[in-house]
Design a protein around this motif. Sequence first.
Motif, short mmCIF file in Angstrom:
data_model
loop_
_atom_site.label_atom_id
_atom_site.label_comp_id
_atom_site.label_asym_id
_atom_site.label_seq_id
_atom_site.Cartn_x
_atom_site.Cartn_y
_atom_site.Cartn_z
N TYR A 14 0.77 16.86 8.09
CA TYR A 14 1.79 17.49 6.90
C TYR A 14 2.77 18.28 7.62
O TYR A 14 4.07 18.20 7.34
CB TYR A 14 0.83 18.12 5.83
CG TYR A 14 1.64 18.77 5.05
CD1 TYR A 14 2.64 18.26 3.99
CD2 TYR A 14 1.76 20.06 5.02
CE1 TYR A 14 3.23 18.78 3.00
CE2 TYR A 14 2.40 20.98 4.01
CZ TYR A 14 3.12 20.39 3.07
OH TYR A 14 3.78 21.12 2.21
N ALA A 72 8.25 11.83 1.59
CA ALA A 72 7.03 10.92 1.13
C ALA A 72 5.95 11.01 1.86
O ALA A 72 4.89 11.01 1.36
CB ALA A 72 7.55 9.54 0.88
N ALA A 73 6.06 10.80 3.12
CA ALA A 73 4.84 11.03 3.95
C ALA A 73 4.44 12.32 4.05
O ALA A 73 3.01 12.42 3.90
CB ALA A 73 5.39 10.79 5.49
N GLN A 88 -1.57 15.43 0.25
CA GLN A 88 -2.58 14.84 -0.58
C GLN A 88 -3.97 14.43 0.08
O GLN A 88 -4.84 14.62 -0.63
CB GLN A 88 -2.02 13.67 -1.60
CG GLN A 88 -0.97 14.20 -2.60
CD GLN A 88 -0.12 12.95 -3.24
OE1 GLN A 88 -0.68 11.62 -3.07
NE2 GLN A 88 0.96 13.31 -3.92
N GLN A 89 -3.73 13.85 1.33
CA GLN A 89 -4.79 13.45 1.94
C GLN A 89 -5.58 14.27 2.69
O GLN A 89 -6.36 14.33 3.53
CB GLN A 89 -4.43 11.95 2.72
CG GLN A 89 -3.91 10.90 1.94
CD GLN A 89 -3.01 10.02 2.64
OE1 GLN A 89 -2.98 10.12 3.72
NE2 GLN A 89 -2.47 8.97 1.76
N ASN A 96 0.35 4.08 -0.53
CA ASN A 96 -0.33 5.33 -0.07
C ASN A 96 -0.45 5.67 1.37
O ASN A 96 -1.04 6.55 1.88
CB ASN A 96 -1.85 5.65 -0.91
CG ASN A 96 -1.53 5.86 -2.32
OD1 ASN A 96 -0.69 6.58 -2.67
ND2 ASN A 96 -2.27 4.92 -3.05
N ARG A 97 0.00 4.65 2.32
CA ARG A 97 -0.06 4.72 3.57
C ARG A 97 0.97 5.39 4.22
O ARG A 97 2.16 5.14 4.57
CB ARG A 97 0.05 3.37 4.04
CG ARG A 97 0.05 3.10 5.62
CD ARG A 97 0.03 1.49 6.19
NE ARG A 97 -1.11 0.88 5.49
CZ ARG A 97 -2.08 0.50 6.32
NH1 ARG A 97 -2.24 0.99 7.33
NH2 ARG A 97 -2.71 -0.42 5.50
N ALA A 98 0.46 6.90 4.52
CA ALA A 98 1.45 7.98 4.65
C ALA A 98 2.34 7.80 6.20
O ALA A 98 3.60 7.83 6.39
CB ALA A 98 0.82 9.12 5.09
N GLU A 147 4.57 14.35 1.51
CA GLU A 147 3.55 14.43 0.39
C GLU A 147 2.33 13.66 0.52
O GLU A 147 1.04 14.38 0.17
CB GLU A 147 4.50 14.14 -0.58
CG GLU A 147 3.73 14.30 -2.16
CD GLU A 147 3.41 15.73 -2.48
OE1 GLU A 147 2.34 15.70 -3.39
OE2 GLU A 147 3.96 16.80 -1.93
N LEU A 148 2.12 12.54 0.96
CA LEU A 148 1.08 11.73 1.33
C LEU A 148 -0.06 12.55 1.98
O LEU A 148 -1.21 12.66 1.62
CB LEU A 148 1.30 10.59 1.66
CG LEU A 148 1.75 9.66 0.46
CD1 LEU A 148 2.22 8.20 0.99
CD2 LEU A 148 1.01 9.37 -0.62
N ASP A 208 0.66 -1.32 0.13
CA ASP A 208 0.02 0.10 -0.11
C ASP A 208 1.04 1.31 0.00
O ASP A 208 1.33 1.53 1.30
CB ASP A 208 -0.97 0.13 1.39
CG ASP A 208 -1.81 1.25 1.27
OD1 ASP A 208 -1.81 1.94 0.16
OD2 ASP A 208 -2.53 1.41 2.24
N TYR A 238 5.45 5.46 5.96
CA TYR A 238 6.71 6.18 5.53
C TYR A 238 7.09 6.86 6.61
O TYR A 238 8.36 6.94 7.10
CB TYR A 238 6.56 6.93 4.35
CG TYR A 238 6.02 6.48 3.28
CD1 TYR A 238 7.22 5.88 2.40
CD2 TYR A 238 4.90 6.08 2.57
CE1 TYR A 238 7.13 5.48 0.85
CE2 TYR A 238 4.84 5.44 1.39
CZ TYR A 238 6.02 5.36 0.44
OH TYR A 238 5.58 4.70 -0.63
#
Length: 184
Positions: A174, A160-161, A167-168, A133-135, A163-164, A131, A138
């Motif tokens: 964030y 990466a976390a 996005q979420q 997309n699992r922030a 950015e996810l 998965d 990361y």
Amino acid sequence: MTIKYENMPDNLNNQPDIPIDSQPDFQQHPQDASGYYNRGRARDLGGDREGALADYNCTIQLDPNHAKAYVNRGLLLDKIGNQQGALSDYDRSIELDNRSATSYYNRANVRYRLEDLHGALADYDRSIQLDPNRAKAYYNRGTICAYLGNREGARQDLQAAAELFRQQDREWDYQRTLEKVQEV
């Protein structure tokens, strides 16, 4: 009234909400593992940990291959401080369904708390592979990398976390992650 468990494994979020007042007819169907499982979820969400544990135990007794019951019992055992029991349940869940990013993620969290950092890293790796997309995976992996002195890996994972999370629409996460990137 309906309930929805936000911390349920991703593959469970697509199931319909369960009416809290719906009880399976255990007199008529005493061997209904899914009835015990669903009632266990409702009890867990309602704060009845003892009842939830009993229902998850019944589910597993009736259906020893019910991977989701092991995941949720693992979560419950972890909440009450039984990390070894949680690990055992996550191990069994992974044996039954080795494509469950949630099982690897949850086991990684327990391994981290038990200071098995390399085991946690391996599980976060697998969770992210399953998965991407699992922030939080990361973020947690980046935290471990930083602790182990892998600054570049930590920065990559934390970015990466971040950015996810962005996005979420998880602004607080964030911002917190951006601060962590600066610390590394």
